[in-house]
Motif scaffolding. Structure first.
Motif, PDB file in Angstrom:
ATOM      1  N   THR B  35       0.816  -1.099  -0.052  1.00 29.68           N
ATOM      2  CA  THR B  35      -0.034   0.083   0.023  1.00 29.68           C
ATOM      3  C   THR B  35       0.978   1.339   0.161  1.00 29.68           C
ATOM      4  O   THR B  35       0.323   2.345   0.285  1.00 29.68           O
ATOM      5  N   GLY B  36       2.155   1.242  -0.182  1.00 26.42           N
ATOM      6  CA  GLY B  36       2.908   2.347  -0.184  1.00 26.42           C
ATOM      7  C   GLY B  36       2.864   3.319  -1.541  1.00 26.42           C
ATOM      8  O   GLY B  36       3.113   4.162  -1.748  1.00 26.42           O
ATOM      9  N   HIS B  38       0.388   5.004  -3.754  1.00 22.04           N
ATOM     10  CA  HIS B  38      -0.741   5.786  -3.610  1.00 22.04           C
ATOM     11  C   HIS B  38      -1.146   6.259  -4.891  1.00 22.04           C
ATOM     12  O   HIS B  38      -0.832   6.299  -5.897  1.00 22.04           O
ATOM     13  N   ILE B  76       7.933   1.248  -3.622  1.00 18.94           N
ATOM     14  CA  ILE B  76       8.665   1.926  -2.436  1.00 18.94           C
ATOM     15  C   ILE B  76       9.190   1.031  -1.663  1.00 18.94           C
ATOM     16  O   ILE B  76      10.161   1.149  -0.888  1.00 18.94           O
ATOM     17  N   GLU B  77       8.395  -0.025  -1.236  1.00 20.10           N
ATOM     18  CA  GLU B  77       8.592  -1.096  -0.252  1.00 20.10           C
ATOM     19  C   GLU B  77       9.909  -2.035  -0.485  1.00 20.10           C
ATOM     20  O   GLU B  77      10.594  -2.391   0.289  1.00 20.10           O
ATOM     21  N   GLN B  89      15.729   7.895   0.264  1.00 19.82           N
ATOM     22  CA  GLN B  89      14.867   7.822   1.426  1.00 19.82           C
ATOM     23  C   GLN B  89      15.733   8.629   2.352  1.00 19.82           C
ATOM     24  O   GLN B  89      14.945   9.200   3.197  1.00 19.82           O
ATOM     25  N   PHE B  92      15.538  12.535   1.667  1.00 17.79           N
ATOM     26  CA  PHE B  92      14.288  12.891   1.893  1.00 17.79           C
ATOM     27  C   PHE B  92      13.993  13.178   3.465  1.00 17.79           C
ATOM     28  O   PHE B  92      13.546  14.168   3.918  1.00 17.79           O
ATOM     29  N   LEU B  98       9.442  15.925   2.735  1.00 17.79           N
ATOM     30  CA  LEU B  98       8.182  15.474   2.931  1.00 17.79           C
ATOM     31  C   LEU B  98       7.550  16.155   4.102  1.00 17.79           C
ATOM     32  O   LEU B  98       8.097  16.449   5.014  1.00 17.79           O
ATOM     33  N   GLY B 101       3.362  13.356   3.287  1.00 13.23           N
ATOM     34  CA  GLY B 101       4.056  12.266   2.747  1.00 13.23           C
ATOM     35  C   GLY B 101       3.167  11.225   1.977  1.00 13.23           C
ATOM     36  O   GLY B 101       3.925  10.257   1.389  1.00 13.23           O
ATOM     37  N   TYR B 102       2.063  11.931   1.446  1.00 15.42           N
ATOM     38  CA  TYR B 102       1.468  11.148   0.542  1.00 15.42           C
ATOM     39  C   TYR B 102       1.956  10.883  -0.786  1.00 15.42           C
ATOM     40  O   TYR B 102       2.072  10.014  -1.310  1.00 15.42           O
ATOM     41  N   THR B 104       5.211  11.387  -1.390  1.00 13.29           N
ATOM     42  CA  THR B 104       6.504  10.837  -1.335  1.00 13.29           C
ATOM     43  C   THR B 104       6.922   9.443  -1.969  1.00 13.29           C
ATOM     44  O   THR B 104       8.004   9.618  -2.747  1.00 13.29           O
ATOM     45  N   PRO B 105       6.221   8.562  -1.958  1.00 14.33           N
ATOM     46  CA  PRO B 105       6.524   7.355  -2.450  1.00 14.33           C
ATOM     47  C   PRO B 105       6.875   7.576  -3.825  1.00 14.33           C
ATOM     48  O   PRO B 105       7.605   7.067  -4.598  1.00 14.33           O
ATOM     49  N   PHE B 107       7.549  10.322  -5.542  1.00 13.65           N
ATOM     50  CA  PHE B 107       8.815  11.140  -6.005  1.00 13.65           C
ATOM     51  C   PHE B 107      10.058  10.286  -5.521  1.00 13.65           C
ATOM     52  O   PHE B 107      10.817  10.656  -6.595  1.00 13.65           O
ATOM     53  N   ILE B 108      10.144   9.627  -4.593  1.00 15.00           N
ATOM     54  CA  ILE B 108      11.385   8.894  -4.327  1.00 15.00           C
ATOM     55  C   ILE B 108      11.477   7.845  -5.577  1.00 15.00           C
ATOM     56  O   ILE B 108      12.659   7.637  -6.332  1.00 15.00           O
TER      57      ILE B 108
END
Lengths: 781, 164
Positions: B35-36, B38, B76-77, B89, B92, B98, B101-102, B104-105, B107-108
């Protein structure tokens, strides 16, 4: 309060490890056994009568569990969605609002039916199969037109479209204008904006018919208020409703008020006996999540030739949308703050809330204060232009300098140093250097402008004396609970709700410092109504630190007071002879006699207590601030407008703000950077557009609603001055909205100055290439 | 009804029966439980759903799961080994890149694809690389700073002797 080890330190955020690794818990990351999925059937018309709803085809789809309409929801929901007095207590017309339309739809996107299915894709399919027959009615789109007696009605059973019409009178406005040597007038539009939190709204609900209780997970800034409203509408005791607002992907004001889905999803769970989840799509979000701003101002300012400001007369026409937002009248505070940082003899401000067939407006980051600041700073610049004065000098001539400063409406600015932030901003931005470069650029025919914004805000909502009436009963104080566990770890609960502001970090710094325990010993919790004090008041209006932080601080002081008594008992000394430093009580003059607070905490659960003392070491505190707090600052923006395309390039942006004492400067800078970005977005890019004839939403996705990317925004130069607030023991103010309140005026003042050689005096927002190109073409004719 | 999808997700080979219309993002979030990643906009503007597909950044809300058949997907995980952090990570975190943080994954992951191709991007190149990602909180200042810091850390890491 001095900068100590933790207070004032750039502590890295405790929230981040889960968020950077994909282990945050946002609303859609939650699930339950047997979860069902809800989709909303929405009106495609801004205004229509509902003649019939045919649900047969939707019901027949395998996997569809129910199709529900208003008649079903009346079985489990009652009453009208709440509307608070806020800053327009004298309402003329407040249309009733049930969460789902029955007879008449009054804005595009208003719920008409809901579908519940085993699968989200099926729910969407079935929603398309619900056939609603409408009789379209004329849509009221323009709020000024809606004020005319002959206007079509937003609600067919309404008396007219006027939600409120009241005037704030601060001083003798006619006397002030009678002495005027110069008067400037302007019409200033605050376009509608979509708050656009990156996480849309979402609700998951589970009603248990066996225990008759309800659990509700939603993406909210304000879980306790939602519990209050939803429990009331569903007739469930408030104590049997639990609202959890977990990680929240941004709010910006759009997750304060209750929404129809906050009622419909739990009601559907009760009707079906199954857990239900609804996640808003982005198009639903632009269409049905509240909008901000949406105001038209007409203003005139009077001054003497030497630049002494005399009077400001203004009218705010506020586009309410189809219903009053729960806190929609908060936006009328633009009127109360329209005088800004200046001394005026008189201000007269009329606010008119007007209904239209659009989604309701409600507080969006800044909420009334960006509008008030924009208006004031535009009028001051218009006046400087008219007088031929440097805009910095006109500002300086009229700054309030003695604090506490009582403004025209009786509001008391607690502390300020407006010269200090302006001086620093002019220096940091190289204002004089830019004036020279501007002259050189103009000589080459380039359109370069320099804009200022010297701003102040009212925030930290708020004192019970002022806020209990504004909400209709509940004072916006804040609660906190702090518990020492026997092992010495600390659980701290606060009624505010972070959604990006880093409270876990800031508040933990505050609690750890105050109690003298390691940062790691503090566990900061919020967002679950099952934990902590009975009621929390949420996060909005830059209130969290100055009200919620203070509640934590006062709870800490209560803990320390009890701990001192117990430590004295254990050390066989008088409480008055103890010193508390670095987390330990010592007997004055005998540093060997010492008990750490964590030793005292363990002892508090034992049997050796002073006579009359109960076990445990915990405290609940409510902080009722004696005043609002009043951050301020000065921003300087330099732009160049492209003559050929109308595009605005920001050449330099500087912000110097003062929010009193600072707990975590890293977080404060981040708030200012983000706030400025959102305000530049309003100034140059964003606008919710409705077709003027049909009332159809034109900007329904992020393709059309222009949230800026990295490439459109500058890296601002930032600095701070520190003028502690006398309102609270921490000396803190607020910073969450500062950048958003400040920046639009600086940008637009710069754009207007850039275009002045062409005879253009005012530009409305967004100052898009299209708008500027047209203005330049007209000016060239 | 269902069709067989064979993909490698974060190093794990999987075979799942999926409906042809299932979006990749929903496959990752609901079938794989990751679920990382989004969903922010549904229409490919915001980039919150960005994952790596055979090393390239893609928006998983605008792709069917079956279109990823045979591919190697990193979310992201799976960016860093279990319990560790990728330099992005870390950067950031250290640079306050961030707030809520929504986004963020996404962007990373987009930045990871950028840095795989360009080890020392200029501000402009970072802007081009991340133009498909929206953030509403930060004003991007610290995101740009974080990407630069990560690039530096990765260059220094690559230059360090093995085991050093």
């Amino acid at each position: 309060m001095a900068v100590t080890q933790l207070i004032g330190a750039r502590v890295q955020r405790r929230e981040d490890p889960r968020l950077i690794t994909g282990h945050g818990r946002f609303i859609e990351d939650h699930t339950l056994p047997g979860l069902t999925h809800l989709a909303v059937v929405r009106s495609p018309h801004p205004h229509a009568l509902i003649l019939g709803i045919d649900t047969a085809a939707a019901r027949a789809l395998p996997g569809v569990l129910a199709v529900l309409t208003a008649a079903d929801f009346h079985k489990v929901l009652s009453g009208s969605m709440p509307v608070t007095p806020a800053f327009a207590p004298e309402k003329k017309y407040v249309p009733e609002r049930f969460p789902i339309a029955e007879r008449e739809v009054c804005f595009q996107g208003e719920p008409v039916a809901v579908v519940v299915a085993n699968d989200r894709y099926l729910a969407a399919d079935a929603a398309d199969l619900v056939h609603v027959t409408y009789e379209p009615l004329p849509a009221v789109v323009d709020p000024e037109g809606a004020m005319n007696p002959g206007s079509p009605l937003v609600h067919t059973d309404g008396p007219d479209n006027i939600g409120w019409d009241m005037t704030y009178a601060g001083g003798d406005i006619d006397a002030a204008f009678s002495r005027a040597e110069v008067v400037v007038k302007e019409r200033i539009i605050q376009q509608r904006l979509a708050p656009t939190a990156m996480e849309t709204r979402g609700v998951m609900a589970s009603y248990s018919p066996y225990s008759e209780d309800l659990s509700l997970w939603l993406s909210s800034q304000n879980p306790h208020f939602i519990r209050l409203f939803v429990s009331g509408a569903m007739g469930i005791p408030e104590s049997r409703v639990r609202v959890v607002s977990p990680d929240v992907g941004g709010g910006f004001g759009s997750k304060i008020s209750p929404y129809p889905e906050d009622y419909l999803v739990p009601a559907a769970s009760k009707l079906l006996g199954r857990p239900v989840r609804w996640i808003e799509t982005r198009t639903e979000s632009v269409m049905t999540t509240i909008h901000g701003r949406g105001q038209v101002f007409t203003a005139e300012a009077a001054a003497l030739r030497d630049g002494t400001l005399l009077g400001l007369r203004l009218t705010q026409v506020l586009d309410l949308g189809a219903y009053h937002g729960t806190f929609g009248a908060f936006q009328a505070c633009a009127c109360l703050m329209a005088g800004g940082v200046y001394r005026w003899e008189a201000i007269s401000a009329r606010t008119v809330g007007v209904l239209t067939n659009k989604v309701p407006t409600d507080p969006y980051r800044g909420a009334g204060r960006p509008e008030g600041t924009h208006l004031c700073e535009r009028m001051v610049d218009r006046m400087a232009d008219e007088l031929g004065m440097d805009p910095a000098e006109l500002r300086r001539k009229n700054f309030a300098r003695e604090f506490p400063f009582v403004n025209n409406f009786g509001l008391t600015y607690d502390s300020g140093n407006y010269d200090g932030t302006l001086d620093r901003a002019l220096e940091l931005s190289d204002y004089q250097g830019w004036r020279q470069r501007q002259a050189a650029a103009r000589a080459e025919g380039k359109l370069v402008g320099i804009g200022l914004s010297t701003w102040v805000e009212i925030c930290g909502f708020g004192p019970s004396a002022a806020t209990a009436g504004a909400t209709g009963g509940i004072a916006l104080v804040e609660s906190a609970q702090i518990r020492f566990l026997p092992s010495g770890s600390v659980a701290a609960y606060v009624g505010t709700h972070a959604h990006g502001q880093g409270h876990d970090t800031t508040f933990s710094q505050l609690v750890a410092e105050t109690l003298g325990v390691p940062l790691e010993a503090v566990d900061l919790r919020h967002g679950d109504t099952a934990e902590g004090p009975a009621f929390g008041y949420g996060t909005y209006g830059s209130r969290s630190l100055s009200v919620g932080g203070m509640a934590l601080y006062t709870a800490s002081q209560e803990i320390l007071a009890k701990a001192r008594k117990l430590a004295a008992h254990l050390l066989e000394a008088s409480p008055d002879d103890l010193e508390f430093t670095a987390g330990a009580f010592t007997v004055r003059g005998n540093p060997q006699a010492k008990k750490t607070i964590q030793e005292v905490a363990l002892a508090s659960y034992g049997g050796n207590l002073p006579a009359g003392m109960e076990q445990g070491l915990e405290a609940v505190s409510h902080f009722d601030p004696p005043n609002f707090v009043w951050p301020f600052g000065a921003h300087v923006c330099v732009v160049e407008v492209d003559r050929e395309t109308g595009a605005v390039e920001i050449l330099s942006y500087t912000g110097v703000d003062d929010c009193g004492n600072v707990i975590n400067p890293m977080i404060v800078e981040g708030q200012v950077q983000g706030g400025i970005a959102q305000s530049i977005a309003q100034a140059l890019f964003e606008e919710v557009v409705y077709d003027g004839e049909s009332g159809q939403l034109v900007t329904g996705t992020m393709l059309d609603y222009l949230v800026p990317t990295m490439n459109e925004l500058p890296t601002p130069k930032l600095d701070r001055t520190v003028t502690p607030s006398p309102t609270n023991a921490l000396g803190v103010k607020g910073i969450g909205e500062a950048g958003t309140i400040a920046a639009s005026a600086a940008v637009i003042n710069a754009v207007c100055e850039a275009l002045r050689p062409l005879g253009i005096h005012h530009v409305d927002m967004p100052a898009s290439p299209d708008r500027l190109w047209r203005l330049m073409q007209e000016a060239g004719r | 009804m269902g069709q067989t999808l064979r993909v490698t997700v974060n190093g794990e080979a999987r075979s799942d029966e999926v409906e042809p219309r299932l979006l990749l993002v929903h496959y990752l979030r609901e079938t794989c439980g990751l679920t990382g990643t989004h969903v922010g906009c549904d229409t490919s503007q915001c980039g919150a759903c960005t994952v790596l597909l055979d090393g390239a950044a893609v928006k998983s809300c605008n792709m069917l799961a079956l279109q990823a058949d045979g591919a190697e997907i990193t979310t992201i995980e799976g960016l860093a080994p279990e319990g560790g952090l990728h330099p992005l990570q870390t950067a950031f975190w250290e640079n306050h890149g961030l707030q809520c943080g929504y986004c963020t994954p996404g962007f990373i992951m987009a930045a990871a694809a950028l840095l795989a191709e360009n080890h020392d991007p200029s501000d402009e190149e970072i802007g081009r690389g991340l133009e498909g990602n929206l953030c509403r909180c930060t004003g991007y200042v610290n995101i740009r700073k974080a990407v630069k810091a990560a690039a530096l850390a990765m260059r220094e890491g690559a230059a360090a002797p093995i085991g050093g």
